[in-house]
Design an enzyme around this catalytic site. Sequence first.
Site, PDB file in Angstrom:
ATOM      1  N   GLU A 156      -9.236   7.547   0.916  1.00  8.44           N
ATOM      2  CA  GLU A 156      -9.110   6.083   0.909  1.00  8.44           C
ATOM      3  C   GLU A 156      -8.171   5.595   2.001  1.00  8.44           C
ATOM      4  OE1 GLU A 156      -7.931   5.077  -3.041  1.00  8.44           O
ATOM      5  OE2 GLU A 156      -9.877   5.693  -3.868  1.00  8.44           O
ATOM      6  N   VAL A 157      -7.125   6.382   2.278  1.00 10.55           N
ATOM      7  CA  VAL A 157      -6.149   5.986   3.299  1.00 10.55           C
ATOM      8  C   VAL A 157      -6.453   6.785   4.570  1.00 10.55           C
ATOM      9  CG1 VAL A 157      -3.709   5.843   3.906  1.00 10.55           C
ATOM     10  CG2 VAL A 157      -4.417   5.495   1.526  1.00 10.55           C
ATOM     11  N   HIS A 214      -3.292  13.118   5.451  1.00 12.56           N
ATOM     12  CA  HIS A 214      -2.299  13.462   4.429  1.00 12.56           C
ATOM     13  C   HIS A 214      -2.764  14.656   3.623  1.00 12.56           C
ATOM     14  CE1 HIS A 214      -4.997  10.401   2.736  1.00 12.56           C
ATOM     15  NE2 HIS A 214      -4.860  11.024   1.571  1.00 12.56           N
ATOM     16  N   ASP A 243       3.092  10.262  -4.636  1.00  8.55           N
ATOM     17  CA  ASP A 243       1.897   9.429  -4.742  1.00  8.55           C
ATOM     18  C   ASP A 243       2.141   8.365  -5.816  1.00  8.55           C
ATOM     19  OD1 ASP A 243      -1.408  10.040  -4.072  1.00  8.55           O
ATOM     20  OD2 ASP A 243      -0.884   8.573  -5.607  1.00  8.55           O
ATOM     21  N   ILE A 244       1.725   7.140  -5.527  1.00  6.89           N
ATOM     22  CA  ILE A 244       1.973   6.022  -6.437  1.00  6.89           C
ATOM     23  C   ILE A 244       1.134   6.131  -7.718  1.00  6.89           C
ATOM     24  CG2 ILE A 244       0.263   4.352  -5.557  1.00  6.89           C
ATOM     25  CD1 ILE A 244       2.651   2.320  -5.414  1.00  6.89           C
ATOM     26  N   HIS A 279      -2.420  16.378  -0.004  1.00  9.22           N
ATOM     27  CA  HIS A 279      -2.008  16.203  -1.401  1.00  9.22           C
ATOM     28  C   HIS A 279      -1.376  17.501  -1.897  1.00  9.22           C
ATOM     29  CE1 HIS A 279      -4.319  12.458  -2.430  1.00  9.22           C
ATOM     30  NE2 HIS A 279      -5.035  12.846  -1.392  1.00  9.22           N
TER      31      HIS A 279
HETATM   32  P1  5GP Z   1      -6.807   9.718  -0.483  1.00 11.21           P
HETATM   33  O1  5GP Z   1      -7.741   9.354  -1.580  1.00 11.21           O
HETATM   34  O2  5GP Z   1      -6.914   8.806   0.700  1.00 11.21           O
HETATM   35  O3  5GP Z   1      -6.878  11.176  -0.117  1.00 11.21           O
HETATM   36  O4  5GP Z   1      -5.370   9.557  -1.095  1.00 11.21           O
HETATM   37  C1  5GP Z   1      -4.549   8.456  -0.873  1.00 11.21           C
HETATM   38  C2  5GP Z   1      -3.472   8.514  -1.904  1.00 11.21           C
HETATM   39  O5  5GP Z   1      -2.483   7.565  -1.552  1.00 11.21           O
HETATM   40  C3  5GP Z   1      -3.958   8.158  -3.329  1.00 11.21           C
HETATM   41  O6  5GP Z   1      -3.736   9.267  -4.193  1.00 11.21           O
HETATM   42  C4  5GP Z   1      -3.134   6.940  -3.694  1.00 11.21           C
HETATM   43  O7  5GP Z   1      -2.705   6.939  -5.039  1.00 11.21           O
HETATM   44  C5  5GP Z   1      -1.955   7.002  -2.720  1.00 11.21           C
HETATM   45  N1  5GP Z   1      -1.423   5.705  -2.356  1.00 11.21           N
HETATM   46  C6  5GP Z   1      -2.124   4.588  -2.014  1.00 11.21           C
HETATM   47  N2  5GP Z   1      -1.303   3.579  -1.723  1.00 11.21           N
HETATM   48  C7  5GP Z   1      -0.029   4.068  -1.880  1.00 11.21           C
HETATM   49  C8  5GP Z   1       1.258   3.482  -1.725  1.00 11.21           C
HETATM   50  O8  5GP Z   1       1.431   2.306  -1.380  1.00 11.21           O
HETATM   51  N3  5GP Z   1       2.326   4.267  -1.969  1.00 11.21           N
HETATM   52  C9  5GP Z   1       2.188   5.575  -2.350  1.00 11.21           C
HETATM   53  N4  5GP Z   1       3.301   6.268  -2.573  1.00 11.21           N
HETATM   54  N5  5GP Z   1       0.984   6.160  -2.508  1.00 11.21           N
HETATM   55  C10 5GP Z   1      -0.115   5.410  -2.285  1.00 11.21           C
END
Ligand code: 5GP
Length: 113
Positions: free
Chosen positions: A94-95, A99, A31-32, A101
């Site tokens: 957000e994405v 996925h 994760d970034i 974690h």
């Molecule tokens: P969500 O909140 O959707 O469950 O988690 C999405 C995760 O993707 C976040 O923890 C965020 O930091 C990570 N993320 C977003 N954009 C990128 C990216 O371009 N590269 C990587 N490696 N992680 C990302």
Amino acid sequence: MNEMTIFHRILSREIPASVVYEDDEVLAFKDIHPKAATHLLFIPKQFVASIADITSETAHLPGMLILKAQKFALEQGIAGYKLTFHVGKGGGQEVMYLHLHFLTEEKVEGKEY
Ligand code: 5GP
């Protein structure tokens, strides 16, 4: 419905990521914005947007991601970790690409692509 997300672009190597594991079914990368010493994201190669969109045809995917994470942890000798799915905007997702974690305080080496 099949909108391009940042994870589609990571999967196609259009944008770089630090990949820790890959096989025919899954890609795992760092994760970034890590929320632990090691914060990984396991994504299926078959696209589904969210747990909220899982049907009987795709119900195997969340379990498959959990099994891959479990196998990865065993191979890395990681004893303890946290697994989380964020579901929908209200659940912090957000994405919109399914996925899992994976968070642990143990260190894991990634390979930059
Ligand atoms: P969500 O909140 O959707 O469950 O988690 C999405 C995760 O993707 C976040 O923890 C965020 O930091 C990570 N993320 C977003 N954009 C990128 C990216 O371009 N590269 C990587 N490696 N992680 C990302």
